[in-house]
Design an enzyme around this catalytic site. Structure first.
Site, mmCIF file in Angstrom:
data_model
loop_
_atom_site.group_PDB
_atom_site.id
_atom_site.type_symbol
_atom_site.label_atom_id
_atom_site.label_comp_id
_atom_site.label_asym_id
_atom_site.label_seq_id
_atom_site.Cartn_x
_atom_site.Cartn_y
_atom_site.Cartn_z
ATOM 1 C CG HIS A 1 -0.400 0.146 2.441
ATOM 2 N ND1 HIS A 1 -0.490 1.317 3.516
ATOM 3 C CD2 HIS A 1 -0.693 -0.490 3.473
ATOM 4 C CE1 HIS A 1 0.509 1.384 4.064
ATOM 5 N NE2 HIS A 1 0.453 0.619 4.419
ATOM 6 C CD GLU B 1 -3.608 -1.515 4.941
ATOM 7 O OE1 GLU B 1 -3.088 -2.622 5.561
ATOM 8 O OE2 GLU B 1 -3.074 -0.450 5.456
ATOM 9 C CD GLU B 2 -1.817 2.495 7.631
ATOM 10 O OE1 GLU B 2 -2.698 1.789 8.025
ATOM 11 O OE2 GLU B 2 -0.887 2.625 7.455
HETATM 12 C C1 LIG Z 1 1.882 -2.492 3.940
HETATM 13 O O1 LIG Z 1 0.771 -2.588 3.140
HETATM 14 C C2 LIG Z 1 0.783 -3.899 3.105
HETATM 15 C C3 LIG Z 1 0.074 -4.567 1.520
HETATM 16 O O2 LIG Z 1 -0.887 -3.379 0.651
HETATM 17 C C4 LIG Z 1 -0.842 -4.242 3.524
HETATM 18 O O3 LIG Z 1 -0.954 -6.170 3.812
HETATM 19 C C5 LIG Z 1 -0.611 -3.762 5.009
HETATM 20 O O4 LIG Z 1 -1.365 -4.253 6.059
HETATM 21 C C6 LIG Z 1 0.071 -3.303 4.850
HETATM 22 N N1 LIG Z 1 0.320 -2.649 6.246
HETATM 23 C C7 LIG Z 1 -0.118 -1.893 7.461
HETATM 24 C C8 LIG Z 1 0.545 -2.278 9.227
HETATM 25 O O5 LIG Z 1 -1.082 -1.090 7.071
#
Ligand SMILES: *[C@@H]1O[C@H](CO)[C@@H](O)[C@H](O)[C@H]1NC(C)=O
Ligand SMILES: *[C@@H]1O[C@H](CO)[C@@H](O)[C@H](O)[C@H]1NC(C)=O
Ligand SMILES: *[C@@H]1O[C@H](CO)[C@@H](O)[C@H](O)[C@H]1NC(C)=O
Ligand SMILES: *[C@@H]1O[C@H](CO)[C@@H](O)[C@H](O)[C@H]1NC(C)=O
Ligand SMILES: *[C@@H]1O[C@H](CO)[C@@H](O)[C@H](O)[C@H]1NC(C)=O
Ligand SMILES: *[C@@H]1O[C@H](CO)[C@@H](O)[C@H](O)[C@H]1NC(C)=O
Ligand SMILES: *[C@@H]1O[C@H](CO)[C@@H](O)[C@H](O)[C@H]1NC(C)=O
Ligand SMILES: [Zn+2]
Length: 507
Positions: free
Chosen positions: A264, A308-309
């Protein structure tokens, strides 16, 4: 790469126009040699990984908000950065920008004082606005998961509740039902402030999170019958913002048997998000650029997901707008999130369920095995990571796509056994800077970053060459699965709105 000037920030739409992947895939010239495992792995250099991480930090720090939240200048510049970097290797990839609009927190305030002393406090995503002044603080019994834990004296008071067992929403709802006008949740581990998200718009009382140490101190004062009063101010300004998924598909290779890798590209509000998730993004970018010197037999597709966040929204959007018949062509989706944690472990998604009893569609176990064999051959230790769908692979699992991935740890607590394997410090988070302003380049672990990125390159070379020995896709229907793998459905529904922090918090 140099810092992008702010004027570049708003050119995403023009990039969109110039990189449209509409039309049939052109067959790229076949003059390149077939990808070689060792050569690809050895071309992944820590200087390149770190250079990319530095670029993302520069992009974040050159904006007034110093972060890369979905839809902000810092994020749009990150999107442009990935596109420009991918284009720098010629026309190896079809690059697609997928627009996505969602609500994000634009500004927020969390301040709390108790008996006149200011305590370090944080807000919860989707927490409601509210202020209170000189209100009594009342301790809630146990973990506040049952109505009996909440005393009548909460009426007109602020509820003090421990994190743990049930969700934040359940705790706060029960306190509100007893007439509490606000809530303070303290952590259940000695690791930062209690924090997370309430999952969406709600009518709950306002809530703030504090550390375990501060929480226990207040509990003790209340037990000793000391008068404890509090003032608080919590608000956030939420608005719709637009940003983009970047999806790059190699023009080489069989598009009916795709290897798909994702990370992400956005950060949380608190900081530049360089381990979370600049590291995964940079691992993939570095590999994508090196791969362009080679031909593959199978198509290799990379995605840098947005939002994603905010709850895995960018990847879910992709899955929503992609035809089921296209999703069926994905042989394996690999996810990389936080791959340079300062207090790291080398984690492999437990796709066979041997460590956590949650397994994936046929192929997930093989992906785990590939990474296990690789780390063994490199003489590196590894541990299983719970295969729970609480990341960008959740939406793919829902559609029956086999998944795998690597991570080096977030807000979990490192054990003594893991210290024996990897070094580091037991009893604290794998990434003590998780979701904080300190998550920047200075604090990356470079050994973990390099080891993980080399492992990803090995997977790209292996499956880019052949799916031999890998199970065929279990395609049962050409229509979209409405319920998918039901055991993931409940999990990823949760994860969509609440993500990792919340689930850690709620247990
Ligand atoms: C970082 O990115 C990955 C891939 O999208 C995702 O699976 C993961 O949850 C992310 N890490 C956090 C802590 O948000
Ligand atoms: C909460 O307060 C902020 C700051 O004053 C304001 O911008 C926002 O609109 C408020 N939200 C609601 C739902 O009233
Ligand atoms: C965001 O857009 C959606 C859909 O148009 C709308 O329902 C929602 O109220 C908007 N949110 C804000 C905070 O304006
Ligand atoms: C994806 O589709 C589901 C089902 O229609 C919907 O509930 C969800 O909000 C969509 N997600 C996104 C990110 O658009
Ligand atoms: C594993 O999970 C299944 C349900 O998915 C359950 O029936 C079984 O008892 C679990 N096994 C262990 C060892 O926990
Ligand atoms: C294939 O999918 C069907 C329906 O989802 C499921 O019942 C079956 O167990 C799957 N087979 C394998 C080998 O995963
Ligand atoms: C990165 O974070 C650390 C705190 O851990 C801070 O001291 C340092 O100044 C930050 N780096 C930059 C470039 O701001
Ligand atoms: Zn396993």
């Amino acid at each position: 790469m140099k810092v992008l000037s702010p004027s570049v920030a708003f050119t995403a739409v023009s990039v969109l126009a110039s990189t449209s992947s509409a039309g049939p895939t052109r067959r790229a010239k076949c003059g390149l040699p077939l990808v070689q495992d060792k050569a690809l792995v050895d071309s992944i250099l820590i200087d390149d990984l770190l250079g990319c991480a530095q670029d993302l930090e520069d992009i974040a720090y050159s904006t007034s908000r110093r972060n890369r939240v979905h839809g902000t200048e810092g994020h749009l510049n990150s999107v442009n950065y990935f596109v420009e970097q991918l284009k720098s290797v010629g026309d190896y990839y079809n690059i697609e920008l997928q627009e996505f609009t969602t609500e994000v927190t634009i500004q927020s305030k969390a301040s709390l004082s108790v008996n006149g002393e200011t305590l370090e406090a944080g807000g919860f995503s989707f927490g409601n606005n509210g202020t209170w002044a000189d209100k009594p603080v009342v301790s809630v019994a146990n973990l506040g998961c049952n109505a009996e834990d909440h005393p009548d004296s909460l009426n007109g008071a602020v509820a003090l509740i421990s994190r743990g067992d049930c969700t934040f929403v359940e705790k706060i709802t029960l306190a509100g039902e007893k007439g509490a006008i606000g809530a303070i949740i303290y952590n259940n581990a000695a690791a930062g402030l209690a924090a997370g998200t309430l999952g969406g718009v709600n009518d709950l009382i306002p809530v703030g999170g504090i550390s375990r140490e501060d929480g226990l101190r207040l509990v003790e004062q209340i037990e000793n019958n000391a008068a404890v009063t509090s003032s608080g101010e919590f608000w956030q300004y939420i608005d719709n913002t637009t940003s983009y998924n970047v999806v790059a598909s190699s023009k080489h290779g069989d598009a009916n048997n795709v290897l798909f890798l994702g990370a992400h590209s956005d950060s949380v509000e608190a900081g530049p998000g360089i381990n979370d998730n600049g590291s995964g993004s940079c691992g993939l970018l570095t590999i994508a650029k090196q791969l362009a010197r080679w031909r593959t037999n199978n198509q290799v597709r990379f995605a840098w997901w947005t939002a994603e966040e905010e709850g895995l929204l960018g990847s879910e959007h992709y899955v929503n707008v992609t035809a089921a018949s296209e999703l069926d062509k994905i042989r394996l989706y690999l996810n990389f999130d936080m791959i340079a944690s300062p207090n790291y472990v080398l984690g492999i998604y437990d796709g066979d369920g041997s460590s956590f009893n949650l397994s994936g569609p046929a192929g997930s176990a093989q992906a785990e095995k590939l990474f296990e064999e690789w780390y063994k051959s490199e003489g590196l230790p590894f541990v299983g990571s719970e295969f729970n769908g609480r990341s960008d692979y959740g939406p793919f699992l829902d559609q029956g796509v086999p998944c795998g991935g690597l991570d080096t740890g977030a807000d979990g607590i490192k054990t003594e056994e893991e210290v024996a394997l990897f070094g580091g410090t037991a009893g604290i988070w794998y990434d003590p800077n998780y979701h904080s302003a300190k998550d920047n380049v200075t604090n990356l672990n470079l050994d973990a970053f390099e080891a993980t990125s080399r492992a990803i390159a090995h997977a790209v070379a292996t499956y880019g060459t052949s799916w031999e020995g890998f199970p065929a896709r279990n395609v049962t229907s050409l229509t979209r699965r409405s319920s998918g793998y039901s055991k993931y459905n409940t999990l990823s529904r949760k994860s969509r709105s609440v993500k990792k922090t919340y689930l850690e918090v709620s247990k």
